[in-house]
Design a protein around this motif. Structure first.
Motif, PDB file in Angstrom:
ATOM      1  N   ILE A  29      -0.972  -2.752   5.907  1.00  0.00           N
ATOM      2  CA  ILE A  29      -0.517  -1.418   5.872  1.00  0.00           C
ATOM      3  C   ILE A  29      -0.837  -0.863   4.536  1.00  0.00           C
ATOM      4  O   ILE A  29      -0.696  -1.367   3.468  1.00  0.00           O
ATOM      5  CB  ILE A  29       1.402  -1.439   5.961  1.00  0.00           C
ATOM      6  N   ALA A  30      -1.390   0.437   4.784  1.00  0.00           N
ATOM      7  CA  ALA A  30      -1.667   1.103   3.696  1.00  0.00           C
ATOM      8  C   ALA A  30      -0.699   2.223   3.570  1.00  0.00           C
ATOM      9  O   ALA A  30      -0.508   3.107   4.511  1.00  0.00           O
ATOM     10  CB  ALA A  30      -3.255   1.764   3.980  1.00  0.00           C
ATOM     11  N   SER A  31      -0.058   2.391   2.333  1.00  0.00           N
ATOM     12  CA  SER A  31       1.102   3.202   2.300  1.00  0.00           C
ATOM     13  C   SER A  31       0.922   4.050   1.060  1.00  0.00           C
ATOM     14  O   SER A  31       0.395   3.593   0.002  1.00  0.00           O
ATOM     15  CB  SER A  31       2.328   2.855   2.389  1.00  0.00           C
ATOM     16  N   GLU A  32       1.669   5.152   1.091  1.00  0.00           N
ATOM     17  CA  GLU A  32       1.765   6.117  -0.342  1.00  0.00           C
ATOM     18  C   GLU A  32       2.356   5.336  -1.365  1.00  0.00           C
ATOM     19  O   GLU A  32       1.832   5.697  -2.464  1.00  0.00           O
ATOM     20  CB  GLU A  32       2.371   7.525   0.235  1.00  0.00           C
ATOM     21  N   ASP A  33       3.518   4.858  -1.204  1.00  0.00           N
ATOM     22  CA  ASP A  33       4.200   4.050  -2.310  1.00  0.00           C
ATOM     23  C   ASP A  33       4.723   2.611  -1.681  1.00  0.00           C
ATOM     24  O   ASP A  33       5.711   2.821  -0.595  1.00  0.00           O
ATOM     25  CB  ASP A  33       5.515   4.886  -2.707  1.00  0.00           C
ATOM     26  N   THR A  34       4.139   1.594  -1.925  1.00  0.00           N
ATOM     27  CA  THR A  34       4.706   0.309  -1.244  1.00  0.00           C
ATOM     28  C   THR A  34       5.854  -0.163  -1.421  1.00  0.00           C
ATOM     29  O   THR A  34       6.507  -0.538  -0.627  1.00  0.00           O
ATOM     30  CB  THR A  34       3.723  -0.839  -2.012  1.00  0.00           C
ATOM     31  N   ARG A  35       6.636   0.633  -2.412  1.00  0.00           N
ATOM     32  CA  ARG A  35       8.048   0.409  -2.696  1.00  0.00           C
ATOM     33  C   ARG A  35       8.851   0.977  -1.652  1.00  0.00           C
ATOM     34  O   ARG A  35       9.931   0.346  -1.024  1.00  0.00           O
ATOM     35  CB  ARG A  35       8.433   0.747  -3.958  1.00  0.00           C
ATOM     36  N   VAL A  36       8.587   2.348  -1.171  1.00  0.00           N
ATOM     37  CA  VAL A  36       9.082   2.732  -0.256  1.00  0.00           C
ATOM     38  C   VAL A  36       8.885   2.299   1.272  1.00  0.00           C
ATOM     39  O   VAL A  36       9.809   2.002   1.973  1.00  0.00           O
ATOM     40  CB  VAL A  36       8.538   4.382  -0.048  1.00  0.00           C
ATOM     41  N   THR A  37       7.809   1.676   1.508  1.00  0.00           N
ATOM     42  CA  THR A  37       7.435   0.915   2.656  1.00  0.00           C
ATOM     43  C   THR A  37       8.292  -0.484   2.514  1.00  0.00           C
ATOM     44  O   THR A  37       8.898  -0.722   3.818  1.00  0.00           O
ATOM     45  CB  THR A  37       5.983   0.450   2.715  1.00  0.00           C
ATOM     46  N   ALA A  54      -1.717  -0.010  -1.629  1.00  0.00           N
ATOM     47  CA  ALA A  54      -1.459   1.658  -2.051  1.00  0.00           C
ATOM     48  C   ALA A  54      -2.457   2.515  -1.716  1.00  0.00           C
ATOM     49  O   ALA A  54      -3.770   2.125  -2.020  1.00  0.00           O
ATOM     50  CB  ALA A  54      -0.939   1.566  -3.654  1.00  0.00           C
ATOM     51  N   LEU A  55      -2.138   3.621  -1.145  1.00  0.00           N
ATOM     52  CA  LEU A  55      -2.988   4.450  -0.653  1.00  0.00           C
ATOM     53  C   LEU A  55      -2.293   6.114  -0.936  1.00  0.00           C
ATOM     54  O   LEU A  55      -1.354   6.456  -0.443  1.00  0.00           O
ATOM     55  CB  LEU A  55      -3.384   4.372   0.665  1.00  0.00           C
ATOM     56  N   HIS A  56      -2.645   6.485  -2.309  1.00  0.00           N
ATOM     57  CA  HIS A  56      -2.174   7.557  -2.661  1.00  0.00           C
ATOM     58  C   HIS A  56      -3.075   8.862  -3.337  1.00  0.00           C
ATOM     59  O   HIS A  56      -4.430   8.457  -2.960  1.00  0.00           O
ATOM     60  CB  HIS A  56      -0.984   7.463  -3.851  1.00  0.00           C
ATOM     61  N   GLU A  57      -2.673   9.698  -3.739  1.00  0.00           N
ATOM     62  CA  GLU A  57      -3.640  10.857  -3.901  1.00  0.00           C
ATOM     63  C   GLU A  57      -4.551  10.575  -5.336  1.00  0.00           C
ATOM     64  O   GLU A  57      -5.711  11.039  -5.289  1.00  0.00           O
ATOM     65  CB  GLU A  57      -2.824  12.269  -4.440  1.00  0.00           C
ATOM     66  N   HIS A  58      -4.428   9.724  -6.000  1.00  0.00           N
ATOM     67  CA  HIS A  58      -5.163   9.217  -7.025  1.00  0.00           C
ATOM     68  C   HIS A  58      -6.298   8.096  -6.784  1.00  0.00           C
ATOM     69  O   HIS A  58      -7.095   8.056  -7.583  1.00  0.00           O
ATOM     70  CB  HIS A  58      -4.075   8.608  -8.550  1.00  0.00           C
ATOM     71  N   GLU A  60      -7.276   7.530  -3.202  1.00  0.00           N
ATOM     72  CA  GLU A  60      -7.707   7.554  -1.699  1.00  0.00           C
ATOM     73  C   GLU A  60      -8.993   7.738  -1.469  1.00  0.00           C
ATOM     74  O   GLU A  60      -9.543   7.193  -0.570  1.00  0.00           O
ATOM     75  CB  GLU A  60      -6.781   8.433  -0.842  1.00  0.00           C
ATOM     76  N   ARG A  61      -9.631   8.543  -2.466  1.00  0.00           N
ATOM     77  CA  ARG A  61     -11.157   8.650  -1.998  1.00  0.00           C
ATOM     78  C   ARG A  61     -11.940   7.617  -2.246  1.00  0.00           C
ATOM     79  O   ARG A  61     -12.816   7.063  -1.669  1.00  0.00           O
ATOM     80  CB  ARG A  61     -11.572   9.846  -2.949  1.00  0.00           C
ATOM     81  N   GLN A  62     -11.610   6.861  -3.592  1.00  0.00           N
ATOM     82  CA  GLN A  62     -12.151   5.558  -3.863  1.00  0.00           C
ATOM     83  C   GLN A  62     -11.661   4.287  -2.855  1.00  0.00           C
ATOM     84  O   GLN A  62     -12.857   3.539  -2.411  1.00  0.00           O
ATOM     85  CB  GLN A  62     -11.738   5.086  -5.334  1.00  0.00           C
ATOM     86  N   LYS A  63     -10.671   4.358  -2.520  1.00  0.00           N
ATOM     87  CA  LYS A  63     -10.343   3.402  -1.260  1.00  0.00           C
ATOM     88  C   LYS A  63     -10.485   3.581   0.125  1.00  0.00           C
ATOM     89  O   LYS A  63     -10.811   2.521   0.771  1.00  0.00           O
ATOM     90  CB  LYS A  63      -8.601   3.197  -1.356  1.00  0.00           C
ATOM     91  N   ALA A  64     -11.176   4.827   0.456  1.00  0.00           N
ATOM     92  CA  ALA A  64     -11.459   5.078   1.784  1.00  0.00           C
ATOM     93  C   ALA A  64     -12.379   4.257   2.365  1.00  0.00           C
ATOM     94  O   ALA A  64     -12.306   3.619   3.542  1.00  0.00           O
ATOM     95  CB  ALA A  64     -11.935   6.581   2.092  1.00  0.00           C
ATOM     96  N   ALA A  65     -13.625   4.108   1.843  1.00  0.00           N
ATOM     97  CA  ALA A  65     -14.749   3.019   2.534  1.00  0.00           C
ATOM     98  C   ALA A  65     -14.295   1.731   2.599  1.00  0.00           C
ATOM     99  O   ALA A  65     -14.372   1.054   3.802  1.00  0.00           O
ATOM    100  CB  ALA A  65     -15.834   3.342   1.554  1.00  0.00           C
ATOM    101  N   GLU A  66     -13.517   1.205   1.841  1.00  0.00           N
ATOM    102  CA  GLU A  66     -13.144  -0.071   1.817  1.00  0.00           C
ATOM    103  C   GLU A  66     -11.870  -0.471   3.107  1.00  0.00           C
ATOM    104  O   GLU A  66     -12.134  -1.522   3.608  1.00  0.00           O
ATOM    105  CB  GLU A  66     -12.239  -0.598   0.341  1.00  0.00           C
ATOM    106  N   LEU A  67     -11.188   0.728   3.047  1.00  0.00           N
ATOM    107  CA  LEU A  67      -9.978   0.688   4.262  1.00  0.00           C
ATOM    108  C   LEU A  67     -10.822   0.912   5.705  1.00  0.00           C
ATOM    109  O   LEU A  67     -10.291   0.132   6.362  1.00  0.00           O
ATOM    110  CB  LEU A  67      -9.194   1.540   3.838  1.00  0.00           C
TER     111      LEU A  67
END
Length: 274
Positions: A29-37, A54-58, A60-67
């Motif tokens: 699961i990729a989530s904005e805040d893993t604690r909330v999940t 963790a996939l958040h505004e800071h 997400e662009r760096q993580k996109a290709a990996e995901l």
């Protein structure tokens, strides 16, 4: 594939059967805040322990290709803290990258603060625009609202509780104190409240502070003004707020049906004192 899943915006009872099944079987699961999940899994009584990324505004662009590469071999469930991912929440760069790479993206639909607020606002729902959060800087905010002043669609905004009064004042100044609006607070929660009325009245109501998660819905502009003098004043007003004169003329031309070139030349002449 990548699965975008809407989560409750307040009431846990709004978690769909499909969401519960996806949470119960997900391996990643990729989530904005893993604690909330983690809290959501616990609250729904789901004992699955997937890998959380963790996939958040800071990032997400760096993580996109990996995901995207991860999703070639396994299903990737994507969650925001509440509501639908990508809607004023992380996810858009990931979806764009997946589309470009030919990776399947699907959706588990569900709660959305945007359409929930629109539905209960009492304002027209046949045409609307979601504007997200207003810019924090006064100049940028003024220019955005000046561009929207003639928009005939119902407008939906997100806002933090500490900024509600200031935003309502800005709306009233840009759109007029008589423009109808609704402030929707704590939607689907115990203390849900919808306050409807003209912007001027809502400014006074919000002066003492407003708590909770907020969505503001504002009615669209009324009959479009086609009087040439009024249209010229609107072009000059937009330009005074920071919009380029040519862009201001184009906006007003689209609103009124008047000629863009004629409006631009009339504005130039007016500014030059001719």
């Amino acid at each position: 594939m990548i699965i975008l899943a809407a989560t409750p915006i307040g009431n846990l009872g709004d978690a769909s059967t499909r969401l519960r099944e996806a949470l119960g079987t997900a391996t990643v699961i990729a989530s904005e805040d893993t604690r909330v999940t983690q809290r959501l899994l616990a609250a729904l009584g789901i004992d699955n322990r997937p890998r959380l990324i963790a996939l958040h505004e800071h990032n997400e662009r760096q993580k996109a290709a990996e995901l995207v590469e991860l999703a070639r071999d396994d299903d990737l469930l994507v969650l925001s803290d509440a509501g639908m991912p990508t809607v004023s929440d992380p996810g858009f760069p990931l979806v764009a990258a997946a589309a470009a790479a030919g990776v399947v993206v699907t959706v588990i639909p569900g709660p959305s603060a945007v359409v929930t607020a629109l539905a209960v606002s009492g304002l027209p729902t046949d045409r609307f625009a979601f504007e997200g959060f207003l810019p924090r800087k006064a100049g940028e905010r003024g220019r955005r609202l000046a561009e929207l002043a003639g928009d005939r669609r119902t407008l939906v905004f997100f806002e933090g509780p500490s900024r509600v009064a200031a935003s309502l004042e800005a709306f009233a100044e840009a759109f007029g104190a008589d423009r109808p609006a609704a402030v929707c607070r704590e939607l689907t929660k115990l203390h849900e409240e919808v306050r409807r009325g003209p912007l001027g009245e809502l400014v006074a109501w919000a002066a003492d502070g407003v708590r909770g998660e907020i969505v503001i819905v504002v009615g669209g502009a009324g009959d479009v003004v086609v009087d040439a003098d009024a249209a010229l004043e609107r072009v000059l007003g937009l330009a005074a707020s920071g919009t380029r004169l040519k862009d201001a003329a184009s906006l007003v031309a689209a609103e009124t049906g008047l000629g863009k070139r004629e409006l631009y030349e009339a504005a130039l002449a007016s500014r030059d004192g001719r």
